[in-house]
Scaffold this motif. Sequence first.
Motif, PDB file in Angstrom:
ATOM      1  N   HIS A  40       0.852  -1.184   0.000  1.00 50.75           N
ATOM      2  CA  HIS A  40       0.000   0.000   0.000  1.00 50.75           C
ATOM      3  C   HIS A  40       0.890   1.236   0.000  1.00 50.75           C
ATOM      4  CE1 HIS A  40       1.042  -0.684   4.216  1.00 50.75           C
ATOM      5  NE2 HIS A  40       0.920   0.634   4.362  1.00 50.75           N
ATOM      6  N   TRP A  41       0.266   2.402  -0.033  1.00 51.75           N
ATOM      7  CA  TRP A  41       0.980   3.672   0.094  1.00 51.75           C
ATOM      8  C   TRP A  41       0.117   4.606   0.932  1.00 51.75           C
ATOM      9  CZ3 TRP A  41      -1.302   8.048  -2.225  1.00 51.75           C
ATOM     10  CH2 TRP A  41      -2.336   7.773  -3.120  1.00 51.75           C
ATOM     11  N   HIS A  42       0.714   5.716   1.357  1.00 49.24           N
ATOM     12  CA  HIS A  42       0.007   6.681   2.195  1.00 49.24           C
ATOM     13  C   HIS A  42      -0.095   8.021   1.480  1.00 49.24           C
ATOM     14  CE1 HIS A  42       0.344   3.840   5.458  1.00 49.24           C
ATOM     15  NE2 HIS A  42       1.658   3.834   5.348  1.00 49.24           N
ATOM     16  N   ARG A  75      11.740   7.760   7.397  1.00 48.34           N
ATOM     17  CA  ARG A  75      10.870   8.658   6.636  1.00 48.34           C
ATOM     18  C   ARG A  75      11.063   8.344   5.168  1.00 48.34           C
ATOM     19  NH1 ARG A  75      11.020  13.269   3.705  1.00 48.34           N
ATOM     20  NH2 ARG A  75      13.232  13.618   4.069  1.00 48.34           N
ATOM     21  N   ALA A  76       9.966   8.157   4.468  1.00 48.88           N
ATOM     22  CA  ALA A  76      10.039   7.928   3.028  1.00 48.88           C
ATOM     23  C   ALA A  76      10.509   9.211   2.356  1.00 48.88           C
ATOM     24  CB  ALA A  76       8.684   7.505   2.475  1.00 48.88           C
ATOM     25  N   HIS A  83       4.741   0.036  -0.100  1.00 46.29           N
ATOM     26  CA  HIS A  83       5.432  -0.797   0.877  1.00 46.29           C
ATOM     27  C   HIS A  83       4.419  -1.632   1.650  1.00 46.29           C
ATOM     28  CE1 HIS A  83       3.894   2.613   3.138  1.00 46.29           C
ATOM     29  NE2 HIS A  83       4.000   1.858   4.232  1.00 46.29           N
ATOM     30  N   LYS A  84       4.930  -2.548   2.481  1.00 44.55           N
ATOM     31  CA  LYS A  84       4.078  -3.284   3.420  1.00 44.55           C
ATOM     32  C   LYS A  84       4.787  -3.326   4.760  1.00 44.55           C
ATOM     33  CE  LYS A  84       5.559  -7.998   2.401  1.00 44.55           C
ATOM     34  NZ  LYS A  84       5.096  -9.358   2.136  1.00 44.55           N
ATOM     35  N   ILE A 107      -6.112   5.568   5.224  1.00 41.86           N
ATOM     36  CA  ILE A 107      -4.680   5.839   5.357  1.00 41.86           C
ATOM     37  C   ILE A 107      -3.877   4.924   4.435  1.00 41.86           C
ATOM     38  CG2 ILE A 107      -2.732   5.658   6.941  1.00 41.86           C
ATOM     39  CD1 ILE A 107      -4.560   6.761   9.115  1.00 41.86           C
ATOM     40  N   ASP A 108      -4.225   3.644   4.395  1.00 40.07           N
ATOM     41  CA  ASP A 108      -3.561   2.695   3.501  1.00 40.07           C
ATOM     42  C   ASP A 108      -4.269   2.706   2.153  1.00 40.07           C
ATOM     43  OD1 ASP A 108      -1.980   2.105   5.650  1.00 40.07           O
ATOM     44  OD2 ASP A 108      -2.794   0.091   5.980  1.00 40.07           O
ATOM     45  N   ARG A 109      -3.539   3.093   1.101  1.00 40.11           N
ATOM     46  CA  ARG A 109      -4.110   3.233  -0.242  1.00 40.11           C
ATOM     47  C   ARG A 109      -3.676   2.097  -1.148  1.00 40.11           C
ATOM     48  NH1 ARG A 109      -6.484   8.554  -1.193  1.00 40.11           N
ATOM     49  NH2 ARG A 109      -6.909   9.249   0.918  1.00 40.11           N
TER      50      ARG A 109
END
Length: 115
Positions: A40-42, A75-76, A83-84, A107-109
């Motif tokens: 997922h991504w944020h 921090r990305a 990521h997971k 939040i998780d996309r």
Amino acid sequence: MPYDLKLNQFSTEEEAVALATAAGQFPMAFDFDTVHNDFHWHNFEAMLYVVSGEITITERDTGDACTLTSGSTIRATTPQLVHKEDTEGYRAVLGFLRDPAEIKQPIDRDPALLA
């Protein structure tokens, strides 16, 4: 590297909150239960300060994984990093780069939304 990982940055939750505050972030502490989620991504940026326990974060595109333990930060540096997360539980301070009240759910996309 699509993220900035640092080990041994602090010893207590209070120190993590102080680091986040000094960086102009909005710190919030959370307890996370067991998580073994899908990629997922944020839609927000935040620094993760691991206070206790551990979490492994795996990047989808490279398969690279890193495990964070107490005192670690990450921090990305790449927006929308897919990521997971795998953990048996941990406590962390999230230092949001903008007011958390502005963050839209979920939040998780789904990575398919990036195509």
